[in-house]
Design a protein around this motif. Sequence first.
Motif, PDB file in Angstrom:
ATOM      1  N   LEU A 247      26.523  30.918  24.161  1.00  8.64           N
ATOM      2  CA  LEU A 247      26.840  32.148  24.896  1.00  8.64           C
ATOM      3  C   LEU A 247      26.665  33.371  23.995  1.00  8.64           C
ATOM      4  CD1 LEU A 247      28.070  33.535  27.465  1.00  8.64           C
ATOM      5  CD2 LEU A 247      30.279  33.343  26.301  1.00  8.64           C
ATOM      6  N   TYR A 248      27.191  33.284  22.771  1.00  4.75           N
ATOM      7  CA  TYR A 248      27.094  34.432  21.867  1.00  4.75           C
ATOM      8  C   TYR A 248      25.661  34.647  21.358  1.00  4.75           C
ATOM      9  CZ  TYR A 248      32.015  35.644  21.752  1.00  4.75           C
ATOM     10  OH  TYR A 248      33.268  36.087  22.101  1.00  4.75           O
ATOM     11  N   ARG A 249      24.910  33.574  21.230  1.00  2.76           N
ATOM     12  CA  ARG A 249      23.500  33.755  20.858  1.00  2.76           C
ATOM     13  C   ARG A 249      22.768  34.503  21.963  1.00  2.76           C
ATOM     14  NH1 ARG A 249      20.022  28.466  19.771  1.00  2.76           N
ATOM     15  NH2 ARG A 249      20.386  28.242  22.015  1.00  2.76           N
ATOM     16  N   PHE A 250      23.083  34.125  23.206  1.00  5.07           N
ATOM     17  CA  PHE A 250      22.482  34.821  24.347  1.00  5.07           C
ATOM     18  C   PHE A 250      22.933  36.279  24.385  1.00  5.07           C
ATOM     19  CE2 PHE A 250      22.771  36.095  28.869  1.00  5.07           C
ATOM     20  CZ  PHE A 250      21.422  35.994  29.208  1.00  5.07           C
ATOM     21  N   GLY A 251      24.231  36.512  24.149  1.00  3.88           N
ATOM     22  CA  GLY A 251      24.751  37.874  24.142  1.00  3.88           C
ATOM     23  C   GLY A 251      24.102  38.727  23.068  1.00  3.88           C
ATOM     24  N   PHE A 252      23.827  38.133  21.907  1.00  2.00           N
ATOM     25  CA  PHE A 252      23.154  38.856  20.824  1.00  2.00           C
ATOM     26  C   PHE A 252      21.726  39.223  21.235  1.00  2.00           C
ATOM     27  CE2 PHE A 252      20.359  38.609  17.067  1.00  2.00           C
ATOM     28  CZ  PHE A 252      20.885  39.646  16.306  1.00  2.00           C
ATOM     29  N   GLU A 253      21.024  38.244  21.838  1.00  2.00           N
ATOM     30  CA  GLU A 253      19.645  38.491  22.264  1.00  2.00           C
ATOM     31  C   GLU A 253      19.569  39.553  23.359  1.00  2.00           C
ATOM     32  OE1 GLU A 253      18.486  34.597  23.427  1.00  2.00           O
ATOM     33  OE2 GLU A 253      18.050  33.918  21.365  1.00  2.00           O
ATOM     34  N   GLU A 254      20.617  39.620  24.181  1.00  2.00           N
ATOM     35  CA  GLU A 254      20.637  40.604  25.261  1.00  2.00           C
ATOM     36  C   GLU A 254      21.132  41.979  24.790  1.00  2.00           C
ATOM     37  OE1 GLU A 254      19.795  40.201  28.754  1.00  2.00           O
ATOM     38  OE2 GLU A 254      18.723  38.558  27.743  1.00  2.00           O
ATOM     39  N   GLY A 255      21.597  42.028  23.556  1.00  2.00           N
ATOM     40  CA  GLY A 255      22.093  43.294  23.036  1.00  2.00           C
ATOM     41  C   GLY A 255      23.523  43.609  23.428  1.00  2.00           C
ATOM     42  N   TRP A 256      24.246  42.609  23.935  1.00  2.00           N
ATOM     43  CA  TRP A 256      25.637  42.825  24.317  1.00  2.00           C
ATOM     44  C   TRP A 256      26.551  42.857  23.087  1.00  2.00           C
ATOM     45  CZ3 TRP A 256      25.750  38.595  28.693  1.00  2.00           C
ATOM     46  CH2 TRP A 256      24.937  39.029  29.744  1.00  2.00           C
ATOM     47  N   ARG A 257      26.094  42.163  22.041  1.00  2.00           N
ATOM     48  CA  ARG A 257      26.826  42.177  20.769  1.00  2.00           C
ATOM     49  C   ARG A 257      25.813  42.310  19.638  1.00  2.00           C
ATOM     50  NH1 ARG A 257      32.452  39.353  19.886  1.00  2.00           N
ATOM     51  NH2 ARG A 257      31.803  39.864  17.776  1.00  2.00           N
ATOM     52  N   SER A 258      26.282  42.837  18.516  1.00  2.00           N
ATOM     53  CA  SER A 258      25.399  42.983  17.360  1.00  2.00           C
ATOM     54  C   SER A 258      25.506  41.793  16.416  1.00  2.00           C
ATOM     55  CB  SER A 258      25.735  44.273  16.593  1.00  2.00           C
ATOM     56  OG  SER A 258      27.087  44.230  16.146  1.00  2.00           O
ATOM     57  N   ASP A 259      26.340  40.807  16.777  1.00  2.00           N
ATOM     58  CA  ASP A 259      26.514  39.624  15.931  1.00  2.00           C
ATOM     59  C   ASP A 259      26.859  38.428  16.801  1.00  2.00           C
ATOM     60  OD1 ASP A 259      29.026  40.374  16.786  1.00  2.00           O
ATOM     61  OD2 ASP A 259      30.021  39.781  14.920  1.00  2.00           O
ATOM     62  N   ASN A 260      26.875  37.263  16.156  1.00  2.00           N
ATOM     63  CA  ASN A 260      27.324  36.036  16.806  1.00  2.00           C
ATOM     64  C   ASN A 260      28.520  35.527  16.009  1.00  2.00           C
ATOM     65  OD1 ASN A 260      27.811  33.404  17.662  1.00  2.00           O
ATOM     66  ND2 ASN A 260      25.652  32.887  17.898  1.00  2.00           N
ATOM     67  N   PRO A 261      29.743  35.763  16.476  1.00  2.00           N
ATOM     68  CA  PRO A 261      30.936  35.412  15.701  1.00  2.00           C
ATOM     69  C   PRO A 261      31.140  33.912  15.500  1.00  2.00           C
ATOM     70  CG  PRO A 261      31.556  36.035  17.920  1.00  2.00           C
ATOM     71  CD  PRO A 261      30.091  36.351  17.787  1.00  2.00           C
ATOM     72  N   ALA A 262      30.401  33.097  16.253  1.00  2.00           N
ATOM     73  CA  ALA A 262      30.607  31.644  16.163  1.00  2.00           C
ATOM     74  C   ALA A 262      29.531  30.941  15.351  1.00  2.00           C
ATOM     75  CB  ALA A 262      30.658  31.042  17.575  1.00  2.00           C
ATOM     76  N   ILE A 263      28.532  31.687  14.893  1.00  2.00           N
ATOM     77  CA  ILE A 263      27.340  31.038  14.338  1.00  2.00           C
ATOM     78  C   ILE A 263      27.624  30.210  13.094  1.00  2.00           C
ATOM     79  CG2 ILE A 263      26.629  32.992  12.891  1.00  2.00           C
ATOM     80  CD1 ILE A 263      23.726  32.366  13.776  1.00  2.00           C
ATOM     81  N   GLN A 264      28.586  30.615  12.270  1.00  2.00           N
ATOM     82  CA  GLN A 264      28.843  29.911  11.020  1.00  2.00           C
ATOM     83  C   GLN A 264      30.020  28.941  11.107  1.00  2.00           C
ATOM     84  OE1 GLN A 264      29.213  33.186   8.188  1.00  2.00           O
ATOM     85  NE2 GLN A 264      27.096  32.871   7.545  1.00  2.00           N
ATOM     86  N   ILE A 265      30.552  28.753  12.292  1.00  2.00           N
ATOM     87  CA  ILE A 265      31.687  27.841  12.452  1.00  2.00           C
ATOM     88  C   ILE A 265      31.174  26.405  12.535  1.00  2.00           C
ATOM     89  CG2 ILE A 265      33.648  27.180  13.879  1.00  2.00           C
ATOM     90  CD1 ILE A 265      33.816  30.069  14.824  1.00  2.00           C
ATOM     91  N   ALA A 266      31.681  25.553  11.669  1.00  2.00           N
ATOM     92  CA  ALA A 266      31.273  24.147  11.676  1.00  2.00           C
ATOM     93  C   ALA A 266      32.046  23.395  12.754  1.00  2.00           C
ATOM     94  CB  ALA A 266      31.535  23.524  10.309  1.00  2.00           C
ATOM     95  N   GLY A 267      31.353  22.514  13.431  1.00  2.00           N
ATOM     96  CA  GLY A 267      31.997  21.727  14.473  1.00  2.00           C
ATOM     97  C   GLY A 267      32.905  20.655  13.894  1.00  2.00           C
TER      98      GLY A 267
END
Length: 314
Positions: free
Chosen positions: A85-105
């Motif tokens: 979701l956040y990757r999509f939001g970043f690509e759409e310009g809704w956010r300037s970052d992806n806050p979850a990208i570095q979180i390990a599962g």
Amino acid sequence: MTAQAEHKRWISTFLDAQAAELGAATNTQLAYARDLKDFSGWLEHRNMSFDTATRDDVEAYLIDCDAQGLAKSTRARRLSAIKQLYRFGFEEGWRSDNPAIQIAGPGRDKRLPKTLSMAEVDALLSASREVGRAPSDRLRNTCLMELLYATGMRVTELVSLPVASARGNPSMLLIRGKGDKERMVPLSPPAKEALAAWLSSWENTQEDARLKGKPVSRFLFPSRGKEGHLTRHRFYILIKELAVHSSVMPSKVTPHTLRHAFATHLLENGADLRSIQTLLGHADVATTEIYTHVLEARLQELVLTHHPLAKDED
């Protein structure tokens, strides 16, 4: 716009894009929707939103999921949905970052898939020839079970098969799987026989419908429901009925255990993982490697049986 309304916009737009660009299946979209709705509710309860949540917030949500006792697989799935979701939001310009990208599962517990013995599968196949109010029901049930065991199809792939795929007495069946990807799987002689018998019954039924001015179904296993074909839920009930009839423990029998049985029995009889990966429609052979326990057991038996140093001395 309220946080709730904003969240709905994010989720609906994201799901539409998943369906349009990646061909995400309905079940996949529903799973994303459930997971993201839960995260949305968690944020709203804390007066936060998708566009303001930080990495710490996402990690706090995952900790809360852990505290609720949710399985690792569920938490991993939810994190995956949030990341996408956040990757999509970043690509759409809704956010300037992806806050979850570095979180390990959280990783996944390595569990062996539940499966069935060949004797249990034979009992279920025999039951499919006996369970059903009318001869056509029994032909359909036999076809469903023979195709499932012969091909290892996912239940959605099975119940939504188009009748066009069964025309011409095929030796191979074209299956449209996850992500709209197609694969060819061979049919066993019993599956070909069951398919031909059911198709003959299907044609008679559909011809009667046509003569009455009703539309002819495009599905091999048609239904009056809104989907137009037999539902996953109805097939699940059917397979439990077959388990009871065949004296196989019902808790062991699901459409997916038949899929596991297909892969397990192939491995036990000498098939390689790459071939099984192709037949199951796995994008990555790592997914197929859950069956290596069967391969390891077979190799161990091979060594113990044939290696000269493993034989007992007289």
